[in-house]
Design a protein around this motif. Sequence first.
Motif, PDB file in Angstrom:
ATOM      1  N   GLY A 610       0.224   0.967  -6.618  1.00  0.00           N
ATOM      2  CA  GLY A 610      -1.069   1.638  -6.517  1.00  0.00           C
ATOM      3  C   GLY A 610      -2.201   0.747  -6.069  1.00  0.00           C
ATOM      4  O   GLY A 610      -3.375   1.111  -6.214  1.00  0.00           O
ATOM      5  N   GLN A 611      -1.884  -0.425  -5.503  1.00  0.00           N
ATOM      6  CA  GLN A 611      -2.927  -1.363  -5.096  1.00  0.00           C
ATOM      7  C   GLN A 611      -3.326  -1.201  -3.626  1.00  0.00           C
ATOM      8  O   GLN A 611      -4.256  -1.864  -3.170  1.00  0.00           O
ATOM      9  N   ALA A 612      -2.614  -0.376  -2.879  1.00  0.00           N
ATOM     10  CA  ALA A 612      -2.855  -0.295  -1.439  1.00  0.00           C
ATOM     11  C   ALA A 612      -3.186   1.122  -1.020  1.00  0.00           C
ATOM     12  O   ALA A 612      -2.737   2.103  -1.639  1.00  0.00           O
ATOM     13  N   ASN A 613      -3.971   1.214   0.044  1.00  0.00           N
ATOM     14  CA  ASN A 613      -4.268   2.498   0.667  1.00  0.00           C
ATOM     15  C   ASN A 613      -3.040   2.941   1.454  1.00  0.00           C
ATOM     16  O   ASN A 613      -2.582   2.233   2.348  1.00  0.00           O
ATOM     17  N   ILE A 614      -2.476   4.098   1.109  1.00  0.00           N
ATOM     18  CA  ILE A 614      -1.206   4.520   1.708  1.00  0.00           C
ATOM     19  C   ILE A 614      -1.337   4.783   3.211  1.00  0.00           C
ATOM     20  O   ILE A 614      -0.520   4.276   3.997  1.00  0.00           O
ATOM     21  N   PRO A 615      -2.345   5.565   3.680  1.00  0.00           N
ATOM     22  CA  PRO A 615      -2.452   5.768   5.137  1.00  0.00           C
ATOM     23  C   PRO A 615      -2.620   4.454   5.904  1.00  0.00           C
ATOM     24  O   PRO A 615      -2.003   4.245   6.948  1.00  0.00           O
TER      25      PRO A 615
END
Length: 664
Positions: A610-615
């Motif tokens: 959950g630490q990164a922006n998925i797009p």
Amino acid sequence: MSRRLLLIRVIVILTSLLGLNYVVWRWLFSVNWDAWWIAVPLVVAESYSLIDSLLFGLGMWRLKERETPPPPEPGLTVDVFIATYNEPIELVMTTARAARAITYPHQTWVLDDGNRPEMRAAAEAEGIGWITRSAEWAGMPRHAKAGNLNNALLTTEGEFLLILDADMIPKPEMLDHTLGFFVDERMALVQTPQYFTNVPEEDPLGSQAPLFYGPIQQGKDGWNSAFFCGSNAVIRREALMQLGVSRYVGEVEVGVHRALKTARAVLRSARRTLDPGEAQAREALDAILQEIGRARRDLARGGALFDVTYRFQKRVGAIRRDLVAADLEALQSDLAVIAELDGIGSDPDLALATMDDEVLQQMAHRDWSPLGAVETVQALVNAIDVDRGGEAQAVMPMATISVTEDMATCMRLHALGWKSAYHDEVLALGLAPEDLQTMLTQRLRWAQGTVQVMFKENPLVQKGLTLAQRLMYFSTMWSYMSGFAALVYIGAPVVYLTLGVLPVNALSFEFFVRLIPFLVINQLLFFVVADGRKTWRGQQYSLALFPVWITSFTTAFGNVFLGRSLDFAVTPKTKREPTGPAWHLIRPQLWAMGLLVLAVLAGIARMASGQANIPGSLFNMVWVAFDLLIFSVIIKAALYRGYEPSDESDPVPVTAGTSHQGAS
């Protein structure tokens, strides 16, 4: 205008507009200045790529598909030059026999830079001419292939020259299909493609270059800037000799102006030290200053260099004789100083061509006695190297300013107002490198030669070239700086996937709606201009060989500006025996691929936690996948074991490899 050219122009306009729209927006609104250390390099790399795209589009704007030329006039005299250094005798003779069989009347010559008795015997036994360097070349700079050709130019007399590398086997109709272009009296050169017979269908080393030997050269041809590629070209001797003479005269004229400028400074310095009672010395110096002014005016009006310098030398000599008896002691002191100056040594004849500006400044600002000043002035003018004593030949038609002679020579011809043509018909079959090391050596040499020309004779400031010609030459040079942009395109997704640092303000709809159409239309342009040619391999190598391009730039810079040797190896002449995958030759690419793979793994871990922006992560992973697809070619190249004909009847010559004199 053909429908294809109209379509190309429409796509060029769209590519230019979309590219400018994207890059201008990137600079003005989307740079993440908080992460400037990656954001600025990325937008600079994107700007570089846009300029590259605009230059490519400019070339395609006037893509020229020439029709078959008319039959050549009878009675033209042609010399066929086969340049060789140490290639196998039978390889050279295979080319020589094919050259002898060319149907249009001509004389075939083997230019043997290795001066091998066995090569001479083989050529003369079959009625083929043999030329090696004359005695004047002993102890002089050799200039590799350019020197070999220059030597042969002064030995032969044909109106036209067909230049071939030792492994380029011409077809019988080669002259019949090219000499017709020279009905135009200003046509200096006709270049034909280089096509290789020992290349498999997948072309793992990217040898065929169908984009360059096709649309790119055709585009340059439309702007009268198709250039010489070292082999498979027919050249008008008159154009080359005019070039050689004009360069010689120009270099001598530069020497004269430097000598007169320094002489004036020396005399003024000496005049300031005179006592009021030294009237004779003052009159002598004033007289020489007047002669300097007269000489400069005569040169400005187009006076003959030799006449101007001769008159000046005679006048200075007469004044010197009047002063010698009165100032012999001061003369001895000044001559000792002259001998000690850096760059001159103990030789009383100053080698003006090799003296740098620092040495001339030392001379100009020293306190000279009147006679010492006159002696110095006379030595300066006498030192003008009219005979080019530091070279084997005073006239050098083929350019010797880089490790490849071809581009610079053709650029100089265009600057003199000559024309060139690209004839898109395969008229000679050659041999490409069959292993990665040979290919890398060859590409490095080509790139070094091109960058040397850019540093020494940047086309953007060359007199005589049209604006379009300047841009067409510069576009080729500009492309060799792509290695630095490649580093950024590799590093940006690694930085984001591992650290979460985004070089743009946001991966928004506004970002994608500008970027994606530009990328799609740009690829469409490649597709349309290729017209069925396989150009993907060339696009791969433009990125995958980034270490070679960077090395070529840094070494050429060091050579031109720092006086360092290029220190590159001669291309091997024969096929290497397989010894296993050549991983050691592609370590930088392997490190890059490893970093890209690790970055993807880090990105997956950051998304899972959950630490990164998925797009954003997915976009950069697609970016990484594209980079890895590009780099996959270098893996194929390292594993490549050489050409294996699928049929014994395949027309493959004796052996593979090109010499240090290969085409570029």
